[in-house]
Motif scaffolding. Structure first.
Motif, PDB file in Angstrom:
ATOM      1  N   TYR A   1      20.486   5.309 117.728  1.00 40.28           N
ATOM      2  CA  TYR A   1      19.920   6.256 118.076  1.00 40.28           C
ATOM      3  C   TYR A   1      20.975   7.236 118.584  1.00 40.28           C
ATOM      4  CZ  TYR A   1      15.253   4.611 118.516  1.00 40.28           C
ATOM      5  OH  TYR A   1      14.446   4.242 118.155  1.00 40.28           O
ATOM      6  N   CYS A   2      22.653   6.795 117.588  1.00 38.08           N
ATOM      7  CA  CYS A   2      23.579   7.655 117.675  1.00 38.08           C
ATOM      8  C   CYS A   2      24.543   8.386 116.434  1.00 38.08           C
ATOM      9  CB  CYS A   2      24.714   6.236 117.353  1.00 38.08           C
ATOM     10  SG  CYS A   2      26.271   6.731 116.997  1.00 38.08           S
ATOM     11  N   PRO A   3      23.946   9.876 116.655  1.00 28.65           N
ATOM     12  CA  PRO A   3      23.995  10.482 116.065  1.00 28.65           C
ATOM     13  C   PRO A   3      25.407  10.617 114.751  1.00 28.65           C
ATOM     14  CG  PRO A   3      24.460  11.656 117.891  1.00 28.65           C
ATOM     15  CD  PRO A   3      23.854  10.770 118.088  1.00 28.65           C
ATOM     16  N   TYR A   4      26.228  10.300 115.514  1.00 30.63           N
ATOM     17  CA  TYR A   4      27.304  10.095 115.190  1.00 30.63           C
ATOM     18  C   TYR A   4      27.595   8.510 113.888  1.00 30.63           C
ATOM     19  CZ  TYR A   4      29.851  13.281 117.934  1.00 30.63           C
ATOM     20  OH  TYR A   4      29.528  14.258 119.120  1.00 30.63           O
ATOM     21  N   CYS A   5      26.983   7.456 114.322  1.00 26.46           N
ATOM     22  CA  CYS A   5      26.676   6.204 114.270  1.00 26.46           C
ATOM     23  C   CYS A   5      25.544   6.993 112.551  1.00 26.46           C
ATOM     24  CB  CYS A   5      25.614   5.129 114.220  1.00 26.46           C
ATOM     25  SG  CYS A   5      27.565   5.196 115.719  1.00 26.46           S
ATOM     26  N   MET A   6      25.052   7.362 112.490  1.00 26.12           N
ATOM     27  CA  MET A   6      24.535   7.934 111.552  1.00 26.12           C
ATOM     28  C   MET A   6      24.779   8.547 110.403  1.00 26.12           C
ATOM     29  SD  MET A   6      20.153   8.431 112.927  1.00 26.12           S
ATOM     30  CE  MET A   6      20.567   9.038 114.682  1.00 26.12           C
TER      31      MET A   6
ATOM     32  N   ALA B   1      27.978   8.479 110.140  1.00 27.48           N
ATOM     33  CA  ALA B   1      29.233   7.956 109.204  1.00 27.48           C
ATOM     34  C   ALA B   1      27.880   6.646 108.280  1.00 27.48           C
ATOM     35  CB  ALA B   1      29.479   6.384 110.563  1.00 27.48           C
ATOM     36  N   LYS B   2      27.007   6.590 108.693  1.00 29.21           N
ATOM     37  CA  LYS B   2      26.906   5.514 107.930  1.00 29.21           C
ATOM     38  C   LYS B   2      26.270   6.077 106.443  1.00 29.21           C
ATOM     39  CE  LYS B   2      23.728   3.733 111.068  1.00 29.21           C
ATOM     40  NZ  LYS B   2      22.988   2.814 111.001  1.00 29.21           N
ATOM     41  N   ALA B   3      25.659   7.755 106.746  1.00 29.32           N
ATOM     42  CA  ALA B   3      25.164   8.513 105.468  1.00 29.32           C
ATOM     43  C   ALA B   3      26.519   8.771 104.738  1.00 29.32           C
ATOM     44  CB  ALA B   3      24.733   9.640 105.574  1.00 29.32           C
ATOM     45  N   LEU B   4      28.118   8.289 105.462  1.00 28.63           N
ATOM     46  CA  LEU B   4      28.420   8.982 104.111  1.00 28.63           C
ATOM     47  C   LEU B   4      28.881   7.678 103.423  1.00 28.63           C
ATOM     48  CD1 LEU B   4      31.015  10.744 103.010  1.00 28.63           C
ATOM     49  CD2 LEU B   4      32.525  10.192 104.638  1.00 28.63           C
TER      50      LEU B   4
ATOM     51  N   ALA C   1      27.222   5.572 102.709  1.00 32.77           N
ATOM     52  CA  ALA C   1      25.687   5.909 101.554  1.00 32.77           C
ATOM     53  C   ALA C   1      26.209   6.416 100.304  1.00 32.77           C
ATOM     54  CB  ALA C   1      24.440   6.088 102.292  1.00 32.77           C
ATOM     55  N   GLN C   2      26.593   7.744 100.466  1.00 35.00           N
ATOM     56  CA  GLN C   2      26.524   8.702  99.886  1.00 35.00           C
ATOM     57  C   GLN C   2      28.106   8.195  98.806  1.00 35.00           C
ATOM     58  OE1 GLN C   2      27.896  12.297 100.999  1.00 35.00           O
ATOM     59  NE2 GLN C   2      28.594  13.664  99.392  1.00 35.00           N
ATOM     60  N   LYS C   3      28.660   7.214  98.923  1.00 37.08           N
ATOM     61  CA  LYS C   3      29.498   7.047  98.623  1.00 37.08           C
ATOM     62  C   LYS C   3      29.093   5.823  97.280  1.00 37.08           C
ATOM     63  CE  LYS C   3      33.404   9.409 100.362  1.00 37.08           C
ATOM     64  NZ  LYS C   3      34.180  10.189  99.352  1.00 37.08           N
ATOM     65  N   GLU C   4      27.908   5.667  98.360  1.00 36.28           N
ATOM     66  CA  GLU C   4      27.647   3.991  97.996  1.00 36.28           C
ATOM     67  C   GLU C   4      28.373   2.495  98.132  1.00 36.28           C
ATOM     68  OE1 GLU C   4      26.873   4.184  93.849  1.00 36.28           O
ATOM     69  OE2 GLU C   4      25.129   5.392  93.894  1.00 36.28           O
TER      70      GLU C   4
ATOM     71  N   GLU D   1      37.208  10.762 112.961  1.00 41.57           N
ATOM     72  CA  GLU D   1      38.591   9.801 112.019  1.00 41.57           C
ATOM     73  C   GLU D   1      37.703  10.150 110.475  1.00 41.57           C
ATOM     74  OE1 GLU D   1      38.905   9.770 116.366  1.00 41.57           O
ATOM     75  OE2 GLU D   1      37.280   8.788 115.286  1.00 41.57           O
ATOM     76  N   MET D   2      36.581   9.093 110.479  1.00 38.03           N
ATOM     77  CA  MET D   2      36.649   8.995 108.688  1.00 38.03           C
ATOM     78  C   MET D   2      36.425  10.984 107.907  1.00 38.03           C
ATOM     79  SD  MET D   2      33.658   6.074 106.989  1.00 38.03           S
ATOM     80  CE  MET D   2      32.550   7.063 107.808  1.00 38.03           C
ATOM     81  N   MET D   3      35.575  11.371 108.951  1.00 34.22           N
ATOM     82  CA  MET D   3      35.324  12.792 108.652  1.00 34.22           C
ATOM     83  C   MET D   3      36.398  13.856 107.833  1.00 34.22           C
ATOM     84  SD  MET D   3      32.389  13.158 107.974  1.00 34.22           S
ATOM     85  CE  MET D   3      31.085  11.690 107.951  1.00 34.22           C
TER      86      MET D   3
END
Length: 85
Positions: free
Chosen positions: A11-16, A18-21, A23-26, A69-71
């Motif tokens: 339930y951490c929107p920042y975690c979601m 970061a993980k989505a980015l 995943a998008q990059k495979e 920072e990752m974004m």
């Protein structure tokens, strides 16, 4: 391919985000859920030089920080070179 590790909680929107980015990059990554394994919290804080919020993201043992920072690295075109090591 770089080794990517992400410390997260549910339930951490920042975690979601970061993980989505990733995943998008495979990009495959190791996820450490500190809400399910609280003993990892101290390890995360030590590795992140005192960073205690999630996510905490590491690429090849280099601490890049959290989601913001990752974004920022992504926006600057500096994330892909780190991930392709």
């Amino acid at each position: 391919m770089a080794k990517v590790e992400v410390y997260t909680k549910a339930y951490c929107p920042y975690c979601m985000r970061a993980k989505a980015l990733l995943a998008q990059k495979e990009i495959t990554f190791e996820e450490y859920r500190i809400d399910l394994q609280p003993e990892l919290r101290a390890q995360m804080i030590e590795r992140a030089s005192g960073g205690y919020t999630v996510p905490q993201i590491f690429i090849d043992d280099l601490h890049i920080g959290g989601c913001d920072e990752m974004m920022m690295l992504e926006a600057q075109g500096r994330l892909d070179p780190l991930l392709s090591n």
